[in-house]
Scaffold this active site. Structure first.
Site, short mmCIF file in Angstrom:
data_model
loop_
_atom_site.label_atom_id
_atom_site.label_comp_id
_atom_site.label_asym_id
_atom_site.label_seq_id
_atom_site.Cartn_x
_atom_site.Cartn_y
_atom_site.Cartn_z
N SER A 12 31.58 8.64 -7.53
CA SER A 12 30.17 8.36 -7.85
C SER A 12 30.02 7.85 -9.28
O SER A 12 29.12 7.05 -9.57
CB SER A 12 29.31 9.61 -7.63
N MET A 92 41.96 13.84 -11.35
CA MET A 92 42.24 15.27 -11.45
C MET A 92 43.73 15.57 -11.68
O MET A 92 44.35 16.34 -10.96
CB MET A 92 41.73 15.98 -10.18
N ARG A 93 44.27 14.94 -12.71
CA ARG A 93 45.66 15.18 -13.09
C ARG A 93 45.76 15.29 -14.59
O ARG A 93 45.04 14.59 -15.32
CB ARG A 93 46.55 14.00 -12.68
N ILE A 95 47.24 14.39 -17.95
CA ILE A 95 47.89 13.20 -18.50
C ILE A 95 48.93 13.64 -19.53
O ILE A 95 48.64 14.47 -20.40
CB ILE A 95 46.82 12.31 -19.19
N ASN A 109 37.80 10.16 -21.09
CA ASN A 109 37.65 11.03 -19.92
C ASN A 109 36.22 11.55 -19.85
O ASN A 109 35.57 11.78 -20.88
CB ASN A 109 38.61 12.22 -20.05
N HIS A 111 34.00 14.75 -18.51
CA HIS A 111 34.17 16.15 -18.12
C HIS A 111 32.80 16.79 -17.87
O HIS A 111 31.87 16.59 -18.65
CB HIS A 111 34.91 16.93 -19.21
#
Ligand code: GAR
Length: 191
Positions: A12, A92-93, A95, A109, A111
């Site tokens: 989204s 969802m990893r 880095i 990013n 959040h």
């Protein structure tokens, strides 16, 4: 400014970025490609819808971090799109330094909390369960510390007495959809 979006979920926020681009609200930024670490991620459907390159990139061998062969595949894919900015929009990893060093100072990013509160997984649920009255979302530069890099901007959301986890999530997502394209537009108009 060429941007590459990385995601794992429904996308989204990537859709909000692409809609801002279509509406002329993304400054000088243009989405060059979208890459996902899950073959069935909803975010990949945005490619055909908006006429943007979108591809699954195999993140193996790890489940929660991007390292080793999967990291090398992501570095190659992202490099091939020649990005000026890499946007993690629900990626969802964790880095690791290999990817960070390949795109120094270029990775941001999103959040779903007011960092430094509630880093890590489920930022919305963490805030809801703690009972804070104000939460929100944050856009920050990515550094080796998870959710710990310099903050670019934040938007706040008030948790009202009648809010449920679902109604709070809807408010945080609405705030994200406004914040992230605005930050990208601002970055694209620097210098
Ligand atoms: C967003 O709420 C984003 O803040 C969150 O994932 C969601 C992705 O939604 N990211 C994190 O939690 C990162 N730790 P989307 O796929 O609909 O854009």
């Amino acid at each position: 400014m060429r941007i590459v979006i990385l995601g794992s979920g429904r996308g989204s926020n990537a859709a909000a970025i692409l809609e801002a681009q279509q509406a002329g609200r993304l400054g000088r930024a243009r989405v060059a490609a979208i890459f996902a670490d899950k073959p069935d991620a909803g975010i990949l459907a945005l490619g055909p819808r908006f006429g943007v390159r979108s591809e699954f990139v195999d993140p193996a061998p790890f489940k929660t971090k991007l390292e080793g062969e999967g990291e090398a595949r992501f570095i190659a894919a992202v490099n091939s799109a020649q990005p000026d900015l890499v946007v993690l929009a629900g990626f969802m990893r964790v880095i690791k330094p290999g990817f960070l060093n390949a795109f120094v100072g270029k990775i941001i990013n999103l959040h779903p909390s007011l960092l430094p509160s509630f880093p890590g997984l489920d930022g919305i649920g963490q805030a809801f369960r703690r009972g804070v009255r104000i939460t929100g979302c944050t856009v920050h530069y990515v550094t080796p510390e998870v959710d710990g890099g310099p903050i670019l901007d934040q938007a706040s959301v008030r948790i009202e007495p009648g809010d449920t986890l679902e109604s709070l999530a809807a408010k945080v997502h609405a705030a994200e959809h406004a914040l992230l394209p605005a930050v990208i537009a601002r970055l694209s108009e620097r210098d």
